[in-house]
Scaffold this motif. Sequence first.
Motif, mmCIF file in Angstrom:
data_model
loop_
_atom_site.group_PDB
_atom_site.id
_atom_site.type_symbol
_atom_site.label_atom_id
_atom_site.label_comp_id
_atom_site.label_asym_id
_atom_site.label_seq_id
_atom_site.Cartn_x
_atom_site.Cartn_y
_atom_site.Cartn_z
ATOM 1 N N GLY A 12 0.816 -1.204 0.000
ATOM 2 C CA GLY A 12 0.000 0.000 0.000
ATOM 3 C C GLY A 12 0.843 1.244 0.000
ATOM 4 O O GLY A 12 2.017 1.231 -0.341
ATOM 5 N N ARG A 13 0.228 2.312 0.400
ATOM 6 C CA ARG A 13 0.838 3.624 0.372
ATOM 7 C C ARG A 13 0.814 4.226 1.781
ATOM 8 O O ARG A 13 -0.189 4.133 2.474
ATOM 9 N N VAL A 14 1.923 4.830 2.165
ATOM 10 C CA VAL A 14 2.004 5.551 3.437
ATOM 11 C C VAL A 14 1.713 7.018 3.161
ATOM 12 O O VAL A 14 2.258 7.594 2.216
ATOM 13 N N TYR A 15 0.865 7.613 3.970
ATOM 14 C CA TYR A 15 0.503 9.015 3.835
ATOM 15 C C TYR A 15 1.251 9.815 4.899
ATOM 16 O O TYR A 15 0.731 10.061 5.991
ATOM 17 N N GLU A 16 2.502 10.178 4.555
ATOM 18 C CA GLU A 16 3.356 10.934 5.466
ATOM 19 C C GLU A 16 2.702 12.271 5.806
ATOM 20 O O GLU A 16 2.102 12.906 4.942
ATOM 21 N N GLY A 17 2.815 12.656 7.041
ATOM 22 C CA GLY A 17 2.271 13.940 7.466
ATOM 23 C C GLY A 17 0.834 13.879 7.941
ATOM 24 O O GLY A 17 0.336 14.840 8.523
ATOM 25 N N SER A 18 0.148 12.780 7.698
ATOM 26 C CA SER A 18 -1.230 12.643 8.187
ATOM 27 C C SER A 18 -1.216 12.467 9.692
ATOM 28 O O SER A 18 -0.336 11.817 10.251
ATOM 29 N N THR A 19 -2.209 13.027 10.350
ATOM 30 C CA THR A 19 -2.296 12.932 11.808
ATOM 31 C C THR A 19 -3.559 12.236 12.287
ATOM 32 O O THR A 19 -3.690 11.961 13.477
ATOM 33 N N VAL A 20 -4.494 11.980 11.361
ATOM 34 C CA VAL A 20 -5.749 11.302 11.729
ATOM 35 C C VAL A 20 -6.117 10.263 10.672
ATOM 36 O O VAL A 20 -5.731 10.381 9.509
ATOM 37 N N VAL A 21 -6.861 9.262 11.105
ATOM 38 C CA VAL A 21 -7.455 8.264 10.205
ATOM 39 C C VAL A 21 -8.916 8.136 10.610
ATOM 40 O O VAL A 21 -9.213 7.760 11.746
ATOM 41 N N HIS A 22 -9.808 8.487 9.695
ATOM 42 C CA HIS A 22 -11.248 8.431 9.970
ATOM 43 C C HIS A 22 -11.594 9.142 11.279
ATOM 44 O O HIS A 22 -12.269 8.591 12.157
ATOM 45 N N SER A 23 -11.105 10.355 11.428
ATOM 46 C CA SER A 23 -11.359 11.231 12.587
ATOM 47 C C SER A 23 -10.708 10.755 13.880
ATOM 48 O O SER A 23 -10.970 11.320 14.934
ATOM 49 N N THR A 24 -9.883 9.716 13.838
ATOM 50 C CA THR A 24 -9.184 9.221 15.022
ATOM 51 C C THR A 24 -7.720 9.631 14.934
ATOM 52 O O THR A 24 -7.050 9.297 13.949
ATOM 53 N N PRO A 25 -7.218 10.357 15.938
ATOM 54 C CA PRO A 25 -5.814 10.777 15.893
ATOM 55 C C PRO A 25 -4.865 9.578 15.904
ATOM 56 O O PRO A 25 -5.098 8.584 16.587
ATOM 57 N N LEU A 26 -3.814 9.686 15.099
ATOM 58 C CA LEU A 26 -2.768 8.665 15.118
ATOM 59 C C LEU A 26 -1.975 8.787 16.409
ATOM 60 O O LEU A 26 -1.719 9.896 16.892
ATOM 61 N N LEU A 27 -1.582 7.672 16.958
ATOM 62 C CA LEU A 27 -0.752 7.655 18.160
ATOM 63 C C LEU A 27 0.709 7.759 17.754
ATOM 64 O O LEU A 27 1.069 7.530 16.592
ATOM 65 N N LEU A 28 1.553 8.063 18.694
ATOM 66 C CA LEU A 28 2.988 8.097 18.461
ATOM 67 C C LEU A 28 3.417 6.725 17.952
ATOM 68 O O LEU A 28 3.015 5.698 18.494
ATOM 69 N N GLY A 29 4.186 6.692 16.881
ATOM 70 C CA GLY A 29 4.628 5.416 16.329
ATOM 71 C C GLY A 29 3.660 4.792 15.356
ATOM 72 O O GLY A 29 3.799 3.625 15.000
ATOM 73 N N GLN A 30 2.665 5.573 14.892
ATOM 74 C CA GLN A 30 1.720 5.083 13.894
ATOM 75 C C GLN A 30 1.739 5.994 12.675
ATOM 76 O O GLN A 30 2.016 7.191 12.786
ATOM 77 N N VAL A 31 1.435 5.419 11.506
ATOM 78 C CA VAL A 31 1.274 6.186 10.274
ATOM 79 C C VAL A 31 -0.041 5.776 9.618
ATOM 80 O O VAL A 31 -0.568 4.702 9.883
ATOM 81 N N LYS A 32 -0.528 6.659 8.769
ATOM 82 C CA LYS A 32 -1.726 6.358 7.985
ATOM 83 C C LYS A 32 -1.287 5.599 6.743
ATOM 84 O O LYS A 32 -0.376 6.031 6.029
ATOM 85 N N VAL A 33 -1.921 4.464 6.490
ATOM 86 C CA VAL A 33 -1.622 3.679 5.289
ATOM 87 C C VAL A 33 -2.914 3.406 4.529
ATOM 88 O O VAL A 33 -3.994 3.343 5.109
ATOM 89 N N GLY A 34 -2.756 3.237 3.244
ATOM 90 C CA GLY A 34 -3.854 2.820 2.380
ATOM 91 C C GLY A 34 -3.497 1.475 1.787
ATOM 92 O O GLY A 34 -2.493 1.357 1.087
ATOM 93 N N ALA A 35 -4.269 0.457 2.092
ATOM 94 C CA ALA A 35 -4.013 -0.890 1.575
ATOM 95 C C ALA A 35 -4.465 -0.955 0.122
ATOM 96 O O ALA A 35 -5.614 -0.658 -0.190
ATOM 97 N N GLU A 36 -3.545 -1.333 -0.772
ATOM 98 C CA GLU A 36 -3.858 -1.385 -2.196
ATOM 99 C C GLU A 36 -3.841 -2.802 -2.773
ATOM 100 O O GLU A 36 -4.511 -3.079 -3.744
ATOM 101 N N GLU A 37 -3.057 -3.688 -2.170
ATOM 102 C CA GLU A 37 -2.991 -5.080 -2.631
ATOM 103 C C GLU A 37 -2.855 -6.000 -1.427
ATOM 104 O O GLU A 37 -1.982 -5.806 -0.584
#
Length: 74
Positions: A12-37
């Motif tokens: 998938g793809r990592v969305y650098e700089g994102s701070t939330v996923v579906h209105s939920t804040p990312l915790l320290l040590g987490q990144v937003k990813v989009g699963a593509e395969e």
Amino acid sequence: MKADPAHLVTLGRVYEGSTVVHSTPLLLGQVKVGAEEVIDADAPVPVPTNEVSLVGQAIHTFLAWPTHLVKSLS
């Protein structure tokens, strides 16, 4: 059960700089990813949601993913 960081479960793809996923804040040590395969549909996602608990359910959606389990393929 401890996750094996060497086991590839999705591409998938990592969305650098994102701070939330579906209105939920990312915790320290987490990144937003989009699963593509999906590689291993039966693998549990490391940060499950009410809608997604297995990688096979994660296709074309965004998830929080622990940075230590994200590996660059470039």
